[in-house]
Design a protein around this motif. Structure first.
Motif, PDB file in Angstrom:
ATOM      1  N   GLU A  64       3.004   8.039   3.285  1.00 57.15           N
ATOM      2  CA  GLU A  64       3.998   8.182   2.222  1.00 57.15           C
ATOM      3  C   GLU A  64       4.733   6.860   1.993  1.00 57.15           C
ATOM      4  O   GLU A  64       4.954   6.453   0.836  1.00 57.15           O
ATOM      5  CB  GLU A  64       4.993   9.282   2.579  1.00 57.15           C
ATOM      6  N   VAL A  65       5.111   6.187   3.073  1.00 61.52           N
ATOM      7  CA  VAL A  65       5.816   4.906   2.958  1.00 61.52           C
ATOM      8  C   VAL A  65       4.896   3.841   2.353  1.00 61.52           C
ATOM      9  O   VAL A  65       5.320   3.061   1.474  1.00 61.52           O
ATOM     10  CB  VAL A  65       6.353   4.457   4.332  1.00 61.52           C
ATOM     11  N   TYR A 122       8.688  11.241  -4.734  1.00 60.79           N
ATOM     12  CA  TYR A 122       7.718  10.560  -3.851  1.00 60.79           C
ATOM     13  C   TYR A 122       8.210  10.428  -2.409  1.00 60.79           C
ATOM     14  O   TYR A 122       7.523   9.835  -1.585  1.00 60.79           O
ATOM     15  CB  TYR A 122       7.343   9.156  -4.378  1.00 60.79           C
ATOM     16  N   MET A 123       9.407  10.957  -2.124  1.00 54.16           N
ATOM     17  CA  MET A 123       9.961  10.868  -0.772  1.00 54.16           C
ATOM     18  C   MET A 123      10.112  12.293  -0.246  1.00 54.16           C
ATOM     19  O   MET A 123      11.188  12.884  -0.305  1.00 54.16           O
ATOM     20  CB  MET A 123      11.290  10.100  -0.775  1.00 54.16           C
ATOM     21  N   ASN A 161      13.787   8.389  -9.546  1.00 50.60           N
ATOM     22  CA  ASN A 161      12.839   7.517  -8.860  1.00 50.60           C
ATOM     23  C   ASN A 161      13.605   6.722  -7.803  1.00 50.60           C
ATOM     24  O   ASN A 161      14.822   6.489  -7.945  1.00 50.60           O
ATOM     25  CB  ASN A 161      12.170   6.574  -9.844  1.00 50.60           C
ATOM     26  N   PRO A 162      12.926   6.259  -6.765  1.00 52.96           N
ATOM     27  CA  PRO A 162      13.631   5.544  -5.687  1.00 52.96           C
ATOM     28  C   PRO A 162      14.348   4.270  -6.121  1.00 52.96           C
ATOM     29  O   PRO A 162      15.222   3.789  -5.396  1.00 52.96           O
ATOM     30  CB  PRO A 162      12.506   5.231  -4.692  1.00 52.96           C
ATOM     31  N   ASP A 163      13.989   3.718  -7.278  1.00 58.60           N
ATOM     32  CA  ASP A 163      14.665   2.503  -7.735  1.00 58.60           C
ATOM     33  C   ASP A 163      15.751   2.789  -8.768  1.00 58.60           C
ATOM     34  O   ASP A 163      16.327   1.860  -9.340  1.00 58.60           O
ATOM     35  CB  ASP A 163      13.655   1.501  -8.295  1.00 58.60           C
ATOM     36  N   ALA A 166       3.284   0.637  -2.426  1.00 54.05           N
ATOM     37  CA  ALA A 166       2.210   0.373  -3.386  1.00 54.05           C
ATOM     38  C   ALA A 166       2.664   0.641  -4.820  1.00 54.05           C
ATOM     39  O   ALA A 166       2.162   0.010  -5.764  1.00 54.05           O
ATOM     40  CB  ALA A 166       0.988   1.232  -3.049  1.00 54.05           C
ATOM     41  N   ARG A 167       3.594   1.563  -5.002  1.00 57.33           N
ATOM     42  CA  ARG A 167       4.141   1.850  -6.330  1.00 57.33           C
ATOM     43  C   ARG A 167       5.134   0.776  -6.784  1.00 57.33           C
ATOM     44  O   ARG A 167       5.626   0.822  -7.909  1.00 57.33           O
ATOM     45  CB  ARG A 167       4.854   3.205  -6.331  1.00 57.33           C
ATOM     46  N   GLY A 168       5.467  -0.140  -5.895  1.00 53.80           N
ATOM     47  CA  GLY A 168       6.368  -1.223  -6.255  1.00 53.80           C
ATOM     48  C   GLY A 168       7.817  -1.005  -5.858  1.00 53.80           C
ATOM     49  O   GLY A 168       8.702  -1.769  -6.260  1.00 53.80           O
TER      50      GLY A 168
END
Length: 311
Positions: free
Chosen positions: A220-221, A41-42, A66-68, A226-228
């Motif tokens: 994108e940001v 997603y980035m 994932n970013p997290d 929004a995805r948390g």
């Protein structure tokens, strides 16, 4: 030793395009050497290669987290080395392409990391300390455990400070003492560096940031939030993402955020050059010349690879 070609240099010098072109001509596959492109997603803010731009060349270590999710330099080292061996086992030539100096060097050279499960927790702890006490507090922590590294790293350079502290936590050693690991490769390696005049590089950086904004970087940001994926995640502290989150949270206006992205990216490019210029093995090519004398530069690179790597 296994063969490996590395394409490196500061941001906006055309590494991605050169990597694809050489891989096409030399039956290669590309491994991303960028610490941010591992995240899903980035895409726009990390200048991630598009499917069309790959021209069919397989690319590895893109969109694997994932970013997290936690991701450390030690994990990158392990993943990249596994893929290098796999690519060679299939009769192809691996290309490691990117600009994150520590990540590239951890793969190429004899960096040994202790197995640690709490690195991500430690990184979050460091970022929380920086938020509470300021970046200079972390710089003081680094000065206590690694004075030479602290002397070389600017007190405001949060990413390099945290990486040096993370390295100390991972290995129990000071990053400034890691002399024997540097420039002692595990591979039959060719290092190709791309560079250009500073003023042109800065111009290219500003044009790239403008293009990112036009292509939907802000959207994108917004989608990430929004995805948390929260602003305090290490991935969301990445260049550009942090500044646009600050705008969305009302800390600055959009024009200020964009100017700050450009400024921080210029500083990042300068740090990249400083890191890479320490390595005497790198064969440097003028990225400006590559634009108007493309075939000749590609031919020179292919000859260099042919002279160095024994099949």
């Amino acid at each position: 030793m296994l063969p490996l070609v590395v394409i490196l240099g500061p941001t906006a010098t055309g590494k991605t395009k050169i990597g694809v072109e050489l891989a096409l001509r030399l039956n290669g596959e590309v491994i991303s050497g960028d610490s941010m492109q591992v995240y899903r997603y980035m895409d726009i803010g990390t200048a991630k290669i598009t499917p069309a731009e790959t021209k069919g060349v397989p690319h590895h270590l893109l969109d694997i987290k994932n970013p997290d999710e936690p991701f450390s330099v030690a994990e990158f080292q392990k993943e990249a080395r596994t893929r290098i061996a796999d690519i060679v086992s299939r009769g192809k030539l691996p290309f490691l392409v990117g600009g994150t100096g520590l990540y590239l060097q951890s793969v190429i050279d004899r960096y040994v990391f202790a197995e640690q499960d709490n690195v991500q927790e430690y990184r979050l702890e460091l970022l929380a300390l920086a938020d509470k006490h300021g970046k200079t507090y972390l710089h003081q922590l680094l000065a206590e455990v690694d004075p030479p590294a602290a002397a070389k790293i600017h007190p405001n350079d949060l990413k390099r400070i945290t990486r040096a502290l993370e390295y100390y936590r991972l290995t129990g050693q000071r990053i400034s003492d890691n002399k024997e690991a540097r420039y002692s490769s595990l591979y039959q390696v060719v290092l190709i560096g791309l560079t250009m005049r500073r003023e042109l590089l800065y111009q290219r950086i500003e044009q790239r940031v403008d293009a990112m904004m036009a292509n939907g970087f802000l959207e994108e940001v917004k989608a990430l939030l929004a995805r948390g994926f929260t602003a305090d995640l290490p991935a969301m502290q990445g260049l550009g993402y942090k500044q646009l989150v600050a705008y969305l949270q009302g800390a600055c206006d959009l024009a200020e955020a964009i100017q700050l992205i450009k400024k921080e990216t210029r500083h990042f490019a300068k740090r990249q050059l400083t890191w890479f210029r320490r390595d005497p093995r790198i064969q440097w090519f003028n990225a400006e010349e590559a634009e108007y004398n493309y075939e000749e530069i590609i031919s020179q690179m292919i000859r260099l690879i042919g002279r160095t790597i024994q099949h």
